[in-house]
Design an enzyme around this catalytic site. Structure first.
Site, PDB file in Angstrom:
ATOM      1  N   TYR A  53       0.837  -1.204   0.000  1.00  8.14           N
ATOM      2  CA  TYR A  53       0.000   0.000   0.000  1.00  8.14           C
ATOM      3  C   TYR A  53       0.873   1.256   0.000  1.00  8.14           C
ATOM      4  CZ  TYR A  53      -3.888  -3.172   1.125  1.00  8.14           C
ATOM      5  OH  TYR A  53      -4.815  -4.189   1.110  1.00  8.14           O
TER       6      TYR A  53
HETATM    7  N1  LIG Z   1      -6.543  -8.302   0.422  1.00  6.53           N
HETATM    8  C1  LIG Z   1      -6.754  -7.557  -0.627  1.00  6.53           C
HETATM    9  O1  LIG Z   1      -6.412  -7.933  -1.778  1.00  6.53           O
HETATM   10  C2  LIG Z   1      -7.439  -6.232  -0.469  1.00  6.53           C
HETATM   11  C3  LIG Z   1      -7.944  -5.544  -1.579  1.00  6.53           C
HETATM   12  C4  LIG Z   1      -8.605  -4.327  -1.369  1.00  6.53           C
HETATM   13  C5  LIG Z   1      -8.744  -3.822  -0.076  1.00  6.53           C
HETATM   14  N2  LIG Z   1      -8.211  -4.494   0.992  1.00  6.53           N
HETATM   15  C6  LIG Z   1      -8.323  -3.971   2.377  1.00  6.53           C
HETATM   16  O2  LIG Z   1      -9.685  -3.665   2.635  1.00  6.53           O
HETATM   17  C7  LIG Z   1      -9.813  -2.303   3.011  1.00  6.53           C
HETATM   18  C8  LIG Z   1     -11.149  -1.780   2.546  1.00  6.53           C
HETATM   19  O3  LIG Z   1     -11.271  -1.952   1.129  1.00  6.53           O
HETATM   20  P1  LIG Z   1     -12.087  -0.922   0.276  1.00  6.53           P
HETATM   21  O4  LIG Z   1     -11.527   0.432   0.528  1.00  6.53           O
HETATM   22  O5  LIG Z   1     -12.148  -1.418  -1.109  1.00  6.53           O
HETATM   23  O6  LIG Z   1     -13.522  -1.023   1.023  1.00  6.53           O
HETATM   24  P2  LIG Z   1     -14.957  -0.468   0.651  1.00  6.53           P
HETATM   25  O7  LIG Z   1     -15.619  -0.128   1.937  1.00  6.53           O
HETATM   26  O8  LIG Z   1     -15.658  -1.425  -0.248  1.00  6.53           O
HETATM   27  O9  LIG Z   1     -14.701   0.833  -0.210  1.00  6.53           O
HETATM   28  C9  LIG Z   1     -14.281   2.048   0.375  1.00  6.53           C
HETATM   29  C10 LIG Z   1     -14.332   3.086  -0.712  1.00  6.53           C
HETATM   30  O10 LIG Z   1     -15.683   3.335  -1.054  1.00  6.53           O
HETATM   31  C11 LIG Z   1     -15.871   4.707  -1.310  1.00  6.53           C
HETATM   32  N3  LIG Z   1     -16.749   5.245  -0.269  1.00  6.53           N
HETATM   33  C12 LIG Z   1     -16.807   4.899   1.034  1.00  6.53           C
HETATM   34  N4  LIG Z   1     -17.743   5.608   1.674  1.00  6.53           N
HETATM   35  C13 LIG Z   1     -18.290   6.414   0.761  1.00  6.53           C
HETATM   36  C14 LIG Z   1     -19.308   7.390   0.816  1.00  6.53           C
HETATM   37  N5  LIG Z   1     -19.951   7.637   1.944  1.00  6.53           N
HETATM   38  N6  LIG Z   1     -19.619   8.037  -0.324  1.00  6.53           N
HETATM   39  C15 LIG Z   1     -18.976   7.772  -1.474  1.00  6.53           C
HETATM   40  N7  LIG Z   1     -17.990   6.867  -1.593  1.00  6.53           N
HETATM   41  C16 LIG Z   1     -17.661   6.196  -0.478  1.00  6.53           C
HETATM   42  C17 LIG Z   1     -14.500   5.338  -1.273  1.00  6.53           C
HETATM   43  O11 LIG Z   1     -13.950   5.228  -2.560  1.00  6.53           O
HETATM   44  P3  LIG Z   1     -13.025   6.360  -3.200  1.00  6.53           P
HETATM   45  O12 LIG Z   1     -11.761   6.305  -2.419  1.00  6.53           O
HETATM   46  O13 LIG Z   1     -12.865   5.934  -4.606  1.00  6.53           O
HETATM   47  O14 LIG Z   1     -13.717   7.652  -3.014  1.00  6.53           O
HETATM   48  C18 LIG Z   1     -13.773   4.430  -0.282  1.00  6.53           C
HETATM   49  O15 LIG Z   1     -12.377   4.467  -0.441  1.00  6.53           O
HETATM   50  C19 LIG Z   1      -8.587  -1.610   2.428  1.00  6.53           C
HETATM   51  O16 LIG Z   1      -8.241  -0.423   3.115  1.00  6.53           O
HETATM   52  C20 LIG Z   1      -7.535  -2.691   2.614  1.00  6.53           C
HETATM   53  O17 LIG Z   1      -7.064  -2.671   3.941  1.00  6.53           O
HETATM   54  C21 LIG Z   1      -7.582  -5.694   0.799  1.00  6.53           C
END
Ligand SMILES: NC(=O)c1ccc[n+]([C@@H]2O[C@H](COP(=O)([O-])OP(=O)(O)OC[C@H]3O[C@@H](n4cnc5c(N)ncnc54)[C@H](OP(=O)(O)O)[C@@H]3O)[C@@H](O)[C@H]2O)c1
Length: 324
Positions: A53
């Site tokens: 990251y």
């Molecule tokens: N193991 C793996 O391969 C893997 C892969 C991905 C993630 N992860 C882990 O999982 C965590 C969470 O993943 P994720 O960030 O994809 O989770 P998520 O909860 O599905 O997506 C979060 C994203 O959704 C958008 N969002 C959230 N709240 C919002 C709102 N109120 N209004 C508009 N857009 C909103 C934002 O996108 P924008 O930033 O585009 O605005 C935010 O970054 C990561 O931080 C990481 O630690 C692991």
């Protein structure tokens, strides 16, 4: 914030895990610190990062933020991705895992990782070598619990079988992708985890923002600026599901992001969805997932808005007959 037992470890983790993928990238250090303060104030003790990251910056920023209270936290990081020019500085070989763990410990400023995920399955490295690598870092006291992310059910089960046969520390946590538009985990991965008593912390519970509904309008975000995410959520049906889902939430006065996370968290196999955000405004909606009363009937209604993946045997007809 409630706590839950993590698999068979005996340790308690908050019902939400905070993912710090945005630290040092979409979120600068000050924004990361503000989000960190909010998740700690909300009662989260469970944090997820990875060496890849923002090229290590996420671990470095997190390392600065945890100073003084590290022992109150359960910290997970990951290794597998290419680190620098060395051809062998990648994957899940014993050689690389040992070096990657040392580098993560340094960036995080801690003496042990509570959980180490092998970030992806490494097809170039025999699985017994990877399991032995995990055993080595556990024996060295540098990692407490071995874990895997993005592994299929058969790969995970094979890893567990090798560990059991060898009397090695077992995989205690998995980190699959899981949301209303990514439900493949329901077929084999989540039942496998339940059968083995493994903790499950799914990532992207809001489908990386698709389920917020913002992509139905003109708003920008990861699905427009990051090719990998654009491809992951490129199917037209996913946008149709998002549209119906957002309308469903609106009708019932539910926030779509909070509800999407609560929906993932309410699967019986799930320990804690990993939430992610680029600022404190977004984070607030994710933290509010704990306030949603996700009853089994609400969960089923929401599931019906999306495509149920077929069973592993493909014998759908038996389910159809049972329902008729
Ligand atoms: N193991 C793996 O391969 C893997 C892969 C991905 C993630 N992860 C882990 O999982 C965590 C969470 O993943 P994720 O960030 O994809 O989770 P998520 O909860 O599905 O997506 C979060 C994203 O959704 C958008 N969002 C959230 N709240 C919002 C709102 N109120 N209004 C508009 N857009 C909103 C934002 O996108 P924008 O930033 O585009 O605005 C935010 O970054 C990561 O931080 C990481 O630690 C692991």
């Amino acid at each position: 914030m409630k706590t839950k037992l993590l698999g068979r470890t005996g340790i308690s983790v908050s019902q939400l895990c905070f993912g710090t993928m945005s630290f040092g990238g979409d979120a600068d250090e000050a924004t990361s610190a503000a989000m960190y303060k909010n998740v700690r104030d909300a009662g989260i003790n469970f944090l997820d990062t990875a060496d890849e990251y923002s090229k290590g910056k996420s671990e470095e920023i997190l390392g600065r933020l945890i100073k003084g209270h590290r022992d109150e936290l359960v910290i997970a990081t990951k290794c597998n991705s290419q680190q620098g020019p060395d051809v062998n500085a990648r994957g899940t070989s014993r050689r690389h895992v040992v070096r990657a763990v040392d580098a993560s410990l340094k960036r995080l400023g801690t003496d042990r990782l509570d959980i180490l995920f092998l970030h992806r399955y490494d097809a170039l490295t025999p699985i017994d070598e990877s399991m032995r690598a995990l055993e080595d870092v556990v024996r060295a006291g540098k990692v407490i619990y071995p874990a895997v992310s993005n592994w299929s059910a058969w790969q995970t089960q094979r890893g567990l079988d090798i560990q059991e046969r060898s009397n090695w520390a077992r995989l205690q946590v998995i980190q699959p992708m899981y949301s209303l538009v990514k439900r493949q985990a329901e077929v084999e991965i989540l039942p496998m985890a339940e059968a083995n008593g493994i903790g499950v912390i799914p990532y992207s519970p809001a489908a990386a923002g698709l389920l917020s509904g913002k992509y139905l309008g003109q708003a920008t975000g990861r699905l427009k600026t990051n090719k990998m995410y654009e491809a992951r959520y490129s199917d037209a049906w996913m946008f149709e599901v998002a549209e119906e889902y957002v309308a469903f939430c609106k009708e019932r006065g539910l926030h779509p992001v909070s509800t999407a996370i609560a929906w993932v968290g309410a699967h019986p196999a799930v320990t804690a969805p990993i939430i992610g955000a680029r600022n404190t405004d977004q984070l607030k909606d994710s933290l509010n997932a704990t306030k949603i009363d996700m009853t089994p009937s609400l969960r089923a209604e929401i599931a019906d808005l999306s495509r149920t993946p077929p069973p592993a045997t493909d014998r759908l007809e038996e389910q159809k007959v049972a329902r008729a």
